[in-house]
Enzyme design. Structure first.
Site, PDB file in Angstrom:
ATOM      1  N   VAL A  53       3.176   0.380  -3.608  1.00 42.08           N
ATOM      2  CA  VAL A  53       3.503   0.701  -2.295  1.00 42.08           C
ATOM      3  C   VAL A  53       3.918  -0.246  -1.214  1.00 42.08           C
ATOM      4  O   VAL A  53       3.162  -1.122  -0.951  1.00 42.08           O
ATOM      5  CB  VAL A  53       2.346   1.466  -1.571  1.00 42.08           C
ATOM      6  N   CYS A  54       5.270  -0.018  -0.845  1.00 40.50           N
ATOM      7  CA  CYS A  54       5.911  -1.201   0.094  1.00 40.50           C
ATOM      8  C   CYS A  54       5.810  -1.063   1.622  1.00 40.50           C
ATOM      9  O   CYS A  54       6.347  -0.130   2.238  1.00 40.50           O
ATOM     10  CB  CYS A  54       7.242  -1.278  -0.264  1.00 40.50           C
ATOM     11  N   LEU A  55       4.723  -1.849   2.046  1.00 42.23           N
ATOM     12  CA  LEU A  55       4.464  -1.817   3.381  1.00 42.23           C
ATOM     13  C   LEU A  55       4.256  -3.053   3.944  1.00 42.23           C
ATOM     14  O   LEU A  55       3.467  -3.758   3.377  1.00 42.23           O
ATOM     15  CB  LEU A  55       3.289  -0.632   3.769  1.00 42.23           C
TER      16      LEU A  55
END
Length: 444
Positions: free
Chosen positions: A92-94
């Site tokens: 999850v790219c955050l």
């Protein structure tokens, strides 16, 4: 001295579990609060609408000074990338997780927590997720618009197929272990899963999946009907410019098959409550804890109706404490005035771990009741074991005069649109509701 990170995590989990947010759920196992499962229900009017997306959270001892590790587990076995920022690998790219570069001030801080991460992930599930791809603003406008449409189309299809259908088929025994996309014959009345088998994965949201599926079934079918106007069965998904060979969403459209599978799930869930009733008779004969508890609560509630001069009534179907029939009399000076409705409450032998299924036996046109009679109501999250709390929530849902707008309660698409569709729409809605109230007396 207690571990401060565990205290913080426990508090955050408790706050989410106690609130009535209909789109977030969290759970942990065996007091291991450092390993948390979370589920996000896809937002209304997006290609993720009412899909079920699960994530695993691993908190280290430095939390909240450092962010947890977050992995998406709804990936079709690592074969499906549901968003430019949610990879097929589960990454999850955050920026707040340190998994993506962000602007100054967007990095993690101890003021953030489990809920803020879930809300940030949910915000990625937008009506146009293609925009989440870096460089989107520099893309060719005409080609980009085509990609946006194609991307939304395949996400909508895979949300239905993977996050909803495959999961429910697995829970209901409607798919084989070797090929989870292939339905097999299964009779919920005679076949059962060994819930105590340690080899079965921990599924804390299984009951939630089932109840929400029944809420949103009409919406799923409506989404299929609309999508069939836009794509044809057998049409291949378009690969996006940002999708790599092992980080993509590939496949073909087949809404005809998805509709059949949805209908099969619905039929299995309808039969499941019949199995509950049969299991309940056996449990009653053995005088186990659940039927004794339900029988005691039934007697107390029935007596309270008499004592408080409440017009409503409850009875047990065939003396079975797992099947209650509530007779609801419409409150004077409301749209239900003069109506009389029978409502069935089916209880599981595993109550309260599995919540009751509530269904109108008398047809009613209401924005919180599906076309099949399933009631969308929200019980007190702190008192799931108290049937009186469930009945109070049922009555409050029906009689609430000015409910706040909440798209997560859209369980009857037509009624929902009319109710929230302005003054003219509300007039039509009220007429339809009043007609169903008038007809309700004909069934008695």
């Amino acid at each position: 001295m207690a571990d401060q990170s565990i205290i913080r995590i426990s508090k955050e989990i408790g706050e989410i579990q106690k609130n009535s947010d209909l789109s977030l759920a969290v759970a942990f196992r065996d007091r291991d609060v450092r390993n948390v499962k979370a589920m996000i229900i896809g937002p209304h009017e997006t290609p993720y609408e009412f899909g079920f997306f699960e994530f695993s959270f691993k908190f280290n001892k430095d939390y909240p000074r450092k962010s947890p590790a977050v992995t998406c587990t709804t990936t079709n076995g690592g074969r499906c990338r549901f968003n430019p920022n949610i990879y097929a690998s589960g990454k999850v790219c955050l920026s707040i997780l340190g998994t993506w570069r962000g602007e100054p001030g967007e990095e993690w801080s101890p003021a953030q927590g489990l809920e803020s991460i879930l809300i940030s992930i949910q915000s990625l599930m937008s009506s146009n997720p293609y925009e989440n791809e870096p460089g989107f603003e520099n893309a060719n406008e005409v080609a980009d618009q085509t990609y946006q449409r194609d991307y939304v189309a395949k996400i909508r299809h895979e949300t239905l197929r993977i996050s909803i259908i495959q999961k429910l088929e697995d829970f209901l025994g409607l798919s084989s272990a070797n090929d989870p996309t292939t339905p097999i014959e299964y009779d919920p009345l005679t076949d059962s899963l060994d819930l105590d088998d340690s080899s079965i994965p921990w599924e804390p949201f299984k009951d939630l999946y089932k109840r929400r599926f029944l809420w949103y079934y009409d919406t799923y079918l409506e989404a299929i009907k609309q999508a069939q106007k836009e794509v044809k069965d057998g049409q291949v998904f378009v690969r996006m410019p940002f999708e790599g060979s092992s980080n993509t969403m590939e496949g073909t459209f087949n809404y005809t098959e998805l509709e059949k599978r949805l209908q099969k799930i619905k039929a299995a869930l309808d039969v499941e409550v019949d199995r509950w009733a049969m299991e309940g008779v056996s449990a009653k004969n053995k005088d186990t804890t659940v039927p004794v508890n339900l029988a005691r609560q039934f007697d107390q509630i029935k007596e309270s109706f008499k004592r408080d001069d409440v017009p409503h009534n409850i009875e047990l179907e065939n003396g079975n404490p797992f099947v209650w029939i509530l007779t609801y009399f419409g409150r004077p000076m409301t749209n239900f005035d003069g109506g009389m409705f029978k409502i069935k409450l089916n209880f599981s032998p595993r109550f309260p771990d599995e919540q009751p299924r509530v269904k109108f036996l008398t047809a009613v046109f209401h924005h919180r009741v599906t076309s099949d009679g399933i009631l969308c109501y929200i019980p007190n999250p702190n008192r799931y074991d108290d049937v009186k709390q469930h009945i109070d929530a049922i009555l409050n849902t029906l009689e609430e005069e000015n409910p706040p707008y909440d798209p997560r309660t859209q369980v009857h698409p037509e009624a929902h649109r009319l109710y929230w569709g302005g003054a003219e729409g509300r007039k039509v809605y009220n007429r339809k509701l009043r007609r169903s109230v008038q007809r309700s007396m004909e069934d008695f």
